[in-house]
Write a protein that holds these residues in place. Structure first.
Motif, PDB file in Angstrom:
ATOM      1  N   CYS A  50       7.635  -3.733   3.091  1.00 20.27           N
ATOM      2  CA  CYS A  50       8.403  -4.980   3.015  1.00 20.27           C
ATOM      3  C   CYS A  50       9.705  -4.829   2.244  1.00 20.27           C
ATOM      4  CB  CYS A  50       7.550  -6.091   2.401  1.00 20.27           C
ATOM      5  SG  CYS A  50       7.248  -5.926   0.616  1.00 20.27           S
ATOM      6  N   ARG A  51       9.927  -3.668   1.614  1.00 21.21           N
ATOM      7  CA  ARG A  51      11.146  -3.323   0.873  1.00 21.21           C
ATOM      8  C   ARG A  51      11.314  -4.114  -0.420  1.00 21.21           C
ATOM      9  NH1 ARG A  51      11.687   1.367   2.726  1.00 21.21           N
ATOM     10  NH2 ARG A  51      13.894   1.624   2.695  1.00 21.21           N
ATOM     11  N   GLN A  52      10.261  -4.756  -0.906  1.00 19.35           N
ATOM     12  CA  GLN A  52      10.331  -5.472  -2.183  1.00 19.35           C
ATOM     13  C   GLN A  52      10.335  -4.473  -3.321  1.00 19.35           C
ATOM     14  OE1 GLN A  52       7.277  -8.402  -2.765  1.00 19.35           O
ATOM     15  NE2 GLN A  52       7.778  -8.681  -4.902  1.00 19.35           N
ATOM     16  N   VAL A  53      11.108  -4.746  -4.366  1.00 21.25           N
ATOM     17  CA  VAL A  53      11.175  -3.898  -5.551  1.00 21.25           C
ATOM     18  C   VAL A  53      10.515  -4.645  -6.704  1.00 21.25           C
ATOM     19  CG1 VAL A  53      12.718  -2.753  -7.184  1.00 21.25           C
ATOM     20  CG2 VAL A  53      13.299  -2.807  -4.747  1.00 21.25           C
ATOM     21  N   PHE A  54       9.665  -3.943  -7.455  1.00 20.62           N
ATOM     22  CA  PHE A  54       8.968  -4.556  -8.565  1.00 20.62           C
ATOM     23  C   PHE A  54       8.553  -3.502  -9.562  1.00 20.62           C
ATOM     24  CE2 PHE A  54       6.459  -4.106  -4.769  1.00 20.62           C
ATOM     25  CZ  PHE A  54       5.425  -3.286  -5.167  1.00 20.62           C
ATOM     26  N   ARG A 113      13.296   4.593 -13.272  1.00 22.44           N
ATOM     27  CA  ARG A 113      12.536   4.487 -14.511  1.00 22.44           C
ATOM     28  C   ARG A 113      13.532   4.115 -15.598  1.00 22.44           C
ATOM     29  NH1 ARG A 113       8.958   9.283 -15.555  1.00 22.44           N
ATOM     30  NH2 ARG A 113       7.496   8.026 -14.381  1.00 22.44           N
ATOM     31  N   ARG A 114      13.222   3.033 -16.317  1.00 20.49           N
ATOM     32  CA  ARG A 114      14.129   2.572 -17.360  1.00 20.49           C
ATOM     33  C   ARG A 114      13.311   2.026 -18.523  1.00 20.49           C
ATOM     34  NH1 ARG A 114      19.014  -1.827 -16.690  1.00 20.49           N
ATOM     35  NH2 ARG A 114      19.813  -1.580 -18.785  1.00 20.49           N
ATOM     36  N   ASN A 115      13.594   2.524 -19.714  1.00 18.35           N
ATOM     37  CA  ASN A 115      12.891   2.082 -20.918  1.00 18.35           C
ATOM     38  C   ASN A 115      11.374   2.201 -20.784  1.00 18.35           C
ATOM     39  OD1 ASN A 115      15.370   1.433 -22.107  1.00 18.35           O
ATOM     40  ND2 ASN A 115      15.326  -0.639 -21.315  1.00 18.35           N
ATOM     41  N   GLY A 116      10.925   3.263 -20.127  1.00 18.46           N
ATOM     42  CA  GLY A 116       9.494   3.502 -19.984  1.00 18.46           C
ATOM     43  C   GLY A 116       8.823   2.694 -18.896  1.00 18.46           C
ATOM     44  N   ILE A 117       9.588   1.958 -18.113  1.00 18.73           N
ATOM     45  CA  ILE A 117       9.022   1.147 -17.035  1.00 18.73           C
ATOM     46  C   ILE A 117       9.416   1.771 -15.710  1.00 18.73           C
ATOM     47  CG2 ILE A 117       9.014  -1.123 -15.935  1.00 18.73           C
ATOM     48  CD1 ILE A 117       9.768  -2.295 -18.680  1.00 18.73           C
ATOM     49  N   ASP A 118       8.416   2.007 -14.845  1.00 21.03           N
ATOM     50  CA  ASP A 118       8.685   2.524 -13.511  1.00 21.03           C
ATOM     51  C   ASP A 118       8.929   1.359 -12.558  1.00 21.03           C
ATOM     52  OD1 ASP A 118       8.303   5.134 -14.320  1.00 21.03           O
ATOM     53  OD2 ASP A 118       6.187   5.148 -13.775  1.00 21.03           O
ATOM     54  N   TYR A 119       9.957   1.485 -11.745  1.00 26.13           N
ATOM     55  CA  TYR A 119      10.240   0.491 -10.716  1.00 26.13           C
ATOM     56  C   TYR A 119       9.922   1.120  -9.371  1.00 26.13           C
ATOM     57  CZ  TYR A 119      12.513  -2.146 -14.375  1.00 26.13           C
ATOM     58  OH  TYR A 119      12.761  -2.838 -15.537  1.00 26.13           O
ATOM     59  N   ASN A 142       0.812  -1.219   0.000  1.00 27.87           N
ATOM     60  CA  ASN A 142       0.000   0.000   0.000  1.00 27.87           C
ATOM     61  C   ASN A 142       0.845   1.268   0.000  1.00 27.87           C
ATOM     62  OD1 ASN A 142      -2.504  -1.346   0.019  1.00 27.87           O
ATOM     63  ND2 ASN A 142      -2.342  -1.671   2.215  1.00 27.87           N
ATOM     64  N   ARG A 143       2.059   1.199   0.529  1.00 30.16           N
ATOM     65  CA  ARG A 143       2.935   2.371   0.584  1.00 30.16           C
ATOM     66  C   ARG A 143       4.148   2.105  -0.288  1.00 30.16           C
ATOM     67  NH1 ARG A 143       4.994   4.548   5.341  1.00 30.16           N
ATOM     68  NH2 ARG A 143       5.971   2.555   5.740  1.00 30.16           N
ATOM     69  N   THR A 144       4.192   2.766  -1.446  1.00 30.01           N
ATOM     70  CA  THR A 144       5.299   2.555  -2.374  1.00 30.01           C
ATOM     71  C   THR A 144       5.908   3.872  -2.801  1.00 30.01           C
ATOM     72  OG1 THR A 144       3.820   2.537  -4.283  1.00 30.01           O
ATOM     73  CG2 THR A 144       4.309   0.403  -3.289  1.00 30.01           C
ATOM     74  N   GLN A 145       7.125   3.785  -3.323  1.00 31.23           N
ATOM     75  CA  GLN A 145       7.774   4.953  -3.902  1.00 31.23           C
ATOM     76  C   GLN A 145       8.481   4.520  -5.177  1.00 31.23           C
ATOM     77  OE1 GLN A 145      10.728   6.569  -1.299  1.00 31.23           O
ATOM     78  NE2 GLN A 145      11.986   4.726  -1.296  1.00 31.23           N
ATOM     79  N   ILE A 146       8.472   5.394  -6.175  1.00 27.55           N
ATOM     80  CA  ILE A 146       9.180   5.112  -7.413  1.00 27.55           C
ATOM     81  C   ILE A 146      10.668   5.302  -7.161  1.00 27.55           C
ATOM     82  CG2 ILE A 146       9.565   5.854  -9.787  1.00 27.55           C
ATOM     83  CD1 ILE A 146       6.632   6.694  -9.902  1.00 27.55           C
ATOM     84  N   ILE A 147      11.448   4.292  -7.518  1.00 24.65           N
ATOM     85  CA  ILE A 147      12.891   4.375  -7.268  1.00 24.65           C
ATOM     86  C   ILE A 147      13.693   4.469  -8.556  1.00 24.65           C
ATOM     87  CG2 ILE A 147      12.797   3.245  -5.027  1.00 24.65           C
ATOM     88  CD1 ILE A 147      13.743   0.677  -6.456  1.00 24.65           C
TER      89      ILE A 147
END
Length: 47
Positions: free
Chosen positions: A28-32, A16-22, A9-14
């Motif tokens: 939980c500190r998971q990156v996706f 952006r590469r090739n038009g994809i936001d990560y 529920n609480r995320t932050q954009i870390i």
């Protein structure tokens, strides 16, 4: 015992590469990829 699943529920954009936001979940500190957070309707299964 496995921890409860995180709803991300609480995320932050870390990044952006090739038009994809990560994004990173602040709980939980998971990156996706941000598009993985899009809600999926359960009734859209192939029959």
């Amino acid at each position: 015992m496995q921890p409860a699943a995180c709803d991300h529920n609480r995320t932050q954009i870390i990044a952006r590469r090739n038009g994809i936001d990560y994004v990173e979940c602040l709980d939980c500190r998971q990156v996706f990829e941000a598009e993985d957070l899009e809600p999926v309707k359960a009734d859209e299964e192939d029959e």
